[in-house]
Design a protein around this motif. Structure first.
Motif, PDB file in Angstrom:
ATOM      1  N   GLY A 211       0.804  -1.222   0.000  1.00 49.97           N
ATOM      2  CA  GLY A 211       0.000   0.000   0.000  1.00 49.97           C
ATOM      3  C   GLY A 211       0.833   1.267   0.000  1.00 49.97           C
ATOM      4  N   THR A 212       2.154   1.141   0.237  1.00 49.47           N
ATOM      5  CA  THR A 212       3.036   2.301   0.221  1.00 49.47           C
ATOM      6  C   THR A 212       3.243   2.785  -1.207  1.00 49.47           C
ATOM      7  OG1 THR A 212       4.200   1.436   2.154  1.00 49.47           O
ATOM      8  CG2 THR A 212       5.309   3.167   0.903  1.00 49.47           C
ATOM      9  N   GLU A 213       3.377   4.089  -1.379  1.00 46.42           N
ATOM     10  CA  GLU A 213       3.571   4.639  -2.719  1.00 46.42           C
ATOM     11  C   GLU A 213       4.965   4.287  -3.241  1.00 46.42           C
ATOM     12  OE1 GLU A 213       1.836   8.554  -4.854  1.00 46.42           O
ATOM     13  OE2 GLU A 213       3.066   8.912  -3.089  1.00 46.42           O
ATOM     14  N   GLU A 214       5.014   3.950  -4.531  1.00 47.37           N
ATOM     15  CA  GLU A 214       6.253   3.543  -5.181  1.00 47.37           C
ATOM     16  C   GLU A 214       6.417   4.360  -6.457  1.00 47.37           C
ATOM     17  OE1 GLU A 214       8.305  -0.834  -5.619  1.00 47.37           O
ATOM     18  OE2 GLU A 214       6.261  -0.592  -6.333  1.00 47.37           O
ATOM     19  N   PHE A 215       7.658   4.714  -6.767  1.00 50.50           N
ATOM     20  CA  PHE A 215       7.920   5.618  -7.888  1.00 50.50           C
ATOM     21  C   PHE A 215       8.803   4.936  -8.934  1.00 50.50           C
ATOM     22  CE2 PHE A 215       7.631   7.894  -3.875  1.00 50.50           C
ATOM     23  CZ  PHE A 215       6.606   8.810  -4.130  1.00 50.50           C
ATOM     24  N   LYS A 311       3.928   6.144 -11.109  1.00 51.02           N
ATOM     25  CA  LYS A 311       3.897   5.818  -9.687  1.00 51.02           C
ATOM     26  C   LYS A 311       2.726   4.886  -9.399  1.00 51.02           C
ATOM     27  CE  LYS A 311       1.646  10.223  -8.415  1.00 51.02           C
ATOM     28  NZ  LYS A 311       1.793  11.421  -7.563  1.00 51.02           N
ATOM     29  N   ARG A 312       2.835   4.131  -8.307  1.00 46.17           N
ATOM     30  CA  ARG A 312       1.815   3.142  -7.954  1.00 46.17           C
ATOM     31  C   ARG A 312       1.930   2.843  -6.466  1.00 46.17           C
ATOM     32  NH1 ARG A 312       4.910  -2.037 -10.795  1.00 46.17           N
ATOM     33  NH2 ARG A 312       6.523  -2.275  -9.165  1.00 46.17           N
ATOM     34  N   GLN A 313       1.077   1.960  -5.986  1.00 47.22           N
ATOM     35  CA  GLN A 313       1.146   1.528  -4.598  1.00 47.22           C
ATOM     36  C   GLN A 313       1.635   0.081  -4.548  1.00 47.22           C
ATOM     37  OE1 GLN A 313      -2.899   2.459  -3.274  1.00 47.22           O
ATOM     38  NE2 GLN A 313      -2.071   4.155  -2.070  1.00 47.22           N
ATOM     39  N   VAL A 314       2.537  -0.205  -3.643  1.00 45.78           N
ATOM     40  CA  VAL A 314       3.172  -1.518  -3.567  1.00 45.78           C
ATOM     41  C   VAL A 314       2.132  -2.611  -3.331  1.00 45.78           C
ATOM     42  CG1 VAL A 314       4.846  -2.927  -2.303  1.00 45.78           C
ATOM     43  CG2 VAL A 314       5.283  -0.486  -2.674  1.00 45.78           C
ATOM     44  N   LEU A 315       2.187  -3.650  -4.163  1.00 43.46           N
ATOM     45  CA  LEU A 315       1.335  -4.836  -4.027  1.00 43.46           C
ATOM     46  C   LEU A 315      -0.148  -4.489  -3.992  1.00 43.46           C
ATOM     47  CD1 LEU A 315       3.390  -6.907  -1.409  1.00 43.46           C
ATOM     48  CD2 LEU A 315       3.434  -7.059  -3.893  1.00 43.46           C
ATOM     49  N   ALA A 317      -3.455  -3.402  -6.516  1.00 35.32           N
ATOM     50  CA  ALA A 317      -3.918  -3.348  -7.906  1.00 35.32           C
ATOM     51  C   ALA A 317      -4.113  -1.904  -8.338  1.00 35.32           C
ATOM     52  CB  ALA A 317      -5.225  -4.120  -8.041  1.00 35.32           C
ATOM     53  N   ASP A 318      -3.647  -1.583  -9.530  1.00 31.27           N
ATOM     54  CA  ASP A 318      -3.780  -0.242 -10.087  1.00 31.27           C
ATOM     55  C   ASP A 318      -4.868  -0.266 -11.154  1.00 31.27           C
ATOM     56  OD1 ASP A 318      -3.507   2.225 -11.381  1.00 31.27           O
ATOM     57  OD2 ASP A 318      -1.327   2.270 -11.079  1.00 31.27           O
ATOM     58  N   PRO A 319      -5.933   0.533 -11.002  1.00 26.58           N
ATOM     59  CA  PRO A 319      -7.006   0.535 -12.003  1.00 26.58           C
ATOM     60  C   PRO A 319      -6.514   0.821 -13.413  1.00 26.58           C
ATOM     61  CG  PRO A 319      -7.655   1.783 -10.045  1.00 26.58           C
ATOM     62  CD  PRO A 319      -6.202   1.463  -9.894  1.00 26.58           C
ATOM     63  N   ARG A 320      -5.382   1.540 -13.529  1.00 27.59           N
ATOM     64  CA  ARG A 320      -4.869   1.868 -14.858  1.00 27.59           C
ATOM     65  C   ARG A 320      -4.317   0.645 -15.583  1.00 27.59           C
ATOM     66  NH1 ARG A 320      -0.514   6.147 -13.642  1.00 27.59           N
ATOM     67  NH2 ARG A 320      -0.160   4.636 -11.980  1.00 27.59           N
ATOM     68  N   ASP A 321      -4.135  -0.465 -14.845  1.00 23.29           N
ATOM     69  CA  ASP A 321      -3.654  -1.696 -15.470  1.00 23.29           C
ATOM     70  C   ASP A 321      -4.807  -2.557 -15.988  1.00 23.29           C
ATOM     71  OD1 ASP A 321      -0.894  -1.311 -15.204  1.00 23.29           O
ATOM     72  OD2 ASP A 321      -0.967  -1.925 -13.098  1.00 23.29           O
TER      73      ASP A 321
END
Length: 462
Positions: A211-215, A311-315, A317-321
Motif C-alpha cells: 500500500g506504500t507509494e512507489e515511484f 507511480k503506484r502503490q506496492v502490491l 492493484a492499479d485501475p490503470r492496469d
C-alpha cells in the motif's frame, strides 16, 4: 487483428539507442519494433561512377584523408578523431537522426571519448582473461541490430555511412559489449552470493510495505566538488532546458551526461519507494507529478535530475492496469478539409455514435457513416493518452467516448466492449528477488572494476 501499437489511439513513442539494442542483440532477444521509424534524409545521388555523393557537396576545410590524428592512446591502443566522430554519428542515428547544436556536439564528443576509453579498457581486460569475441559472434549480433532497424546487413552498412558513422564503429561497440558481458559472467558473477535470509528479508519488507507509494524514476547524476559546483549546476540547468524542449528523450541525456552506473540503462532506477532513496531525492519524488522533471537536486557528491515516469502503490492493484476490449470507429476526412468542415462532420459523427447500443451495433453505425472499425482486446488504460484514459476509465460496457481527432487525421471514437480489472498485486517470487539482487551486485562490482582499470591505465591525450 492489428497489434496495439498500430492503433491510432496509441501515441506513446519509444526510442531505442544503439546500446539498448546491443544488449538485446547480445542476448539473442528480439525487442518489439520501436514506435518511431528510423529515417534517413533524402539524398538524391547523381551518376558518379557508383560513388555515394550528396547533391549539395561542400568541402569543409583542407583535409588530408591519409592523416588521422590520434585523440588518445589507451595502453598503446590508438583512438582517433575519426573513431570519436563516427561513434557520435552512430549515437545520433540511433536517436532518430536529430540535429544538435555545435556546442552540444562538442560536449557529446567529450562524453564519447570517455566512453571509448572505457570500452577499450574493457576489451583489453577481457583479453587478459583469455576472452576473445569471434568474428562470427560479432556478425550474429550485428545482423540482429540491423533487423531492429528493419534493414539487411548491407542496408545497415549503407545507412551507417549515410549517417556519418561506419560498420566498423558499430562492430567495435558490439565487441566491447560482448567482451565485457562475458568477462563479468566469468570473473564477477561466480563470486556474488545471495543468501536465503536476505531474500526472505526483502520479501518481508515488501509485504510490510503493501500500500506504500512507489515511484518509477530515471536519474541523471552529475558529480561535483567545491571547485566545480557552480559549473555543474549550470550544466544541470542546461540539460533540464534541453529536456523541456522535448527534442531528445531523457535516456539520451542520461547516457551522455550521467556519472551514475545507471546511465547504461537510460538512467532507469526502476520502481523504488521513498524510504529507499536518499532524503533529498525522496522529498522531490513525493512532490512530483508523472511526466515531470525536477532538479538540480543537491545530493551527496553532486547533483541529480529526476524524471518521474510513473507511480503506484506496492502490491496494490492499479485501475490503470485494467485491460480493455475496444472497438474504434474512424471516419477519414477528404484532403483539404477545413476546420469548419471538420467540425460539421465531427458533430454528425458524434450524434451517430450516441446511438450505439452496445458493441453489437458498432458495425451497423459505422457502415451508415462510411467509417472504418478496428478491434483490440489488449489495451491497458495506462497506455492511452491522459485525457482519453480518464474518459475511458469511466465508461460502462457498451458506451462510447466523445469524438476526437483532427482535420488531417479524421474523427474517431472508442467503444468499450469489455474490461478485465487487475488482480491484487502479488509478491515477487524468490527467484525474481534473487536475480534482481544478483544483477545489482554484479553491476556494482563491474563499476568498481572499471574504476580500478581507469586508475591503472596509461592514457595519453593528443
Amino acid at each position: 487483428m492489428p497489434s496495439t501499437a498500430s492503433w491510432d489511439c496509441r501515441y506513446v513513442k519509444h526510442l531505442r539507442t544503439v546500446a539498448g539494442l546491443l544488449s538485446l542483440a547480445a542476448a539473442g532477444v528480439a525487442p518489439v519494433a520501436a514506435g518511431i521509424a528510423q529515417t534517413v534524409e533524402d539524398r538524391a545521388v547523381p551518376d558518379s561512377g557508383g560513388l555515394d555523393l550528396p547533391d549539395n557537396l561542400q568541402i569543409f576545410g583542407k583535409l588530408d584523408p591519409n592523416v588521422r590524428k590520434p585523440t588518445a592512446i589507451v595502453n598503446d591502443t590508438v583512438l582517433t578523431g575519426t573513431d570519436v566522430d563516427q561513434r557520435v554519428a552512430l549515437i545520433l542515428a540511433a536517436n532518430g537522426g536529430q540535429k544538435i547544436s555545435d556546442a552540444d556536439r562538442d560536449r557529446l564528443k567529450l562524453q564519447v571519448l570517455r566512453q571509448l576509453i572505457d570500452e577499450t579498457l574493457q576489451i583489453q581486460e577481457a583479453k587478459t582473461a583469455d576472452i576473445t569475441i569471434t568474428p562470427g559472434e560479432i556478425n550474429a549480433s550485428y545482423n540482429r541490430v540491423a533487423q531492429q532497424f528493419n534493414r539487411s546487413p548491407a542496408q545497415m552498412a549503407a545507412y551507417l555511412r549515410e549517417s556519418g558513422s561506419s560498420e566498423r564503429s558499430l562492430r567495435r561497440q558490439i565487441e566491447g559489449e560482448l567482451a565485457w558481458q562475458r568477462y563479468l559472467r566469468r570473473r564477477v558473477e561466480p563470486f556474488v552470493n545471495i543468501g536465503d535470509t536476505e531474500v526472505k528479508a526483502i520479501l518481508d519488507r515488501l509485504e510490510a510495505a503493501k500500500g506504500t507509494e512507489e515511484f518509477n524514476l530515471r536519474e541523471i547524476y552529475l558529480s561535483a566538488n567545491d571547485a566545480t559546483q557552480g559549473q555543474v549546476v549550470a550544466e544541470a540547468r542546461r540539460i533540464i532546458g534541453e529536456l523541456q524542449k522535448g527534442q531528445q528523450p531523457f535516456g539520451f541525456f542520461a547516457r551522455q551526461y550521467s556519472d551514475s552506473p545507471t546511465r547504461g540503462v537510460d538512467g532507469d532506477l526502476g520502481w523504488v519507494r521513498a524510504a529507499q532513496l536518499p532524503g533529498e531525492l525522496a522529498e522531490a519524488a513525493q512532490q512530483m507529478q508523472v511526466g515531470q522533471v525536477a532538479g538540480p537536486i543537491a545530493v551527496s557528491g553532486g547533483f541529480s535530475i529526476l524524471y518521474l515516469t510513473d507511480k503506484r502503490q506496492v502490491l496494490t492493484a492499479d485501475p490503470r492496469d485494467a485491460r480493455l476490449s475496444l472497438k474504434q470507429l474512424t471516419l477519414r476526412f477528404p484532403a483539404g478539409t477545413t476546420q469548419a468542415q471538420a467540425n460539421i462532420r465531427a458533430a454528425a459523427f458524434g450524434e451517430a455514435v450516441k446511438g450505439i447500443q452496445g458493441c453489437g451495433t458498432v458495425e451497423k453505425v459505422a457502415a451508415g457513416l462510411g467509417a472504418d472499425v478496428v478491434d483490440n482486446d489488449t489495451v491497458r488504460i495506462r497506455d492511452l493518452p491522459g485525457p482519453l484514459a480518464e474518459i475511458v476509465g469511466q465508461l460502462q460496457v457498451g458506451q462510447a467516448t466523445p469524438p476526437f481527432g483532427s482535420p488531417d487525421s479524421g474523427v474517431r471514437a472508442l467503444v468499450l466492449c469489455g474490461r478485465d480489472d487487475p488482480k491484487s498485486g502479488q509478491l515477487p517470487t524468490t527467484d525474481q528477488v534473487e536475480n534482481q539482487l544478483q544483477q545489482q551486485r554484479v553491476n556494482l562490482r563491474a563499476q568498481q572494476k572499471l574504476r580500478d582499470l581507469r586508475r591503472d591505465a596509461v592514457v595519453e591525450y593528443r
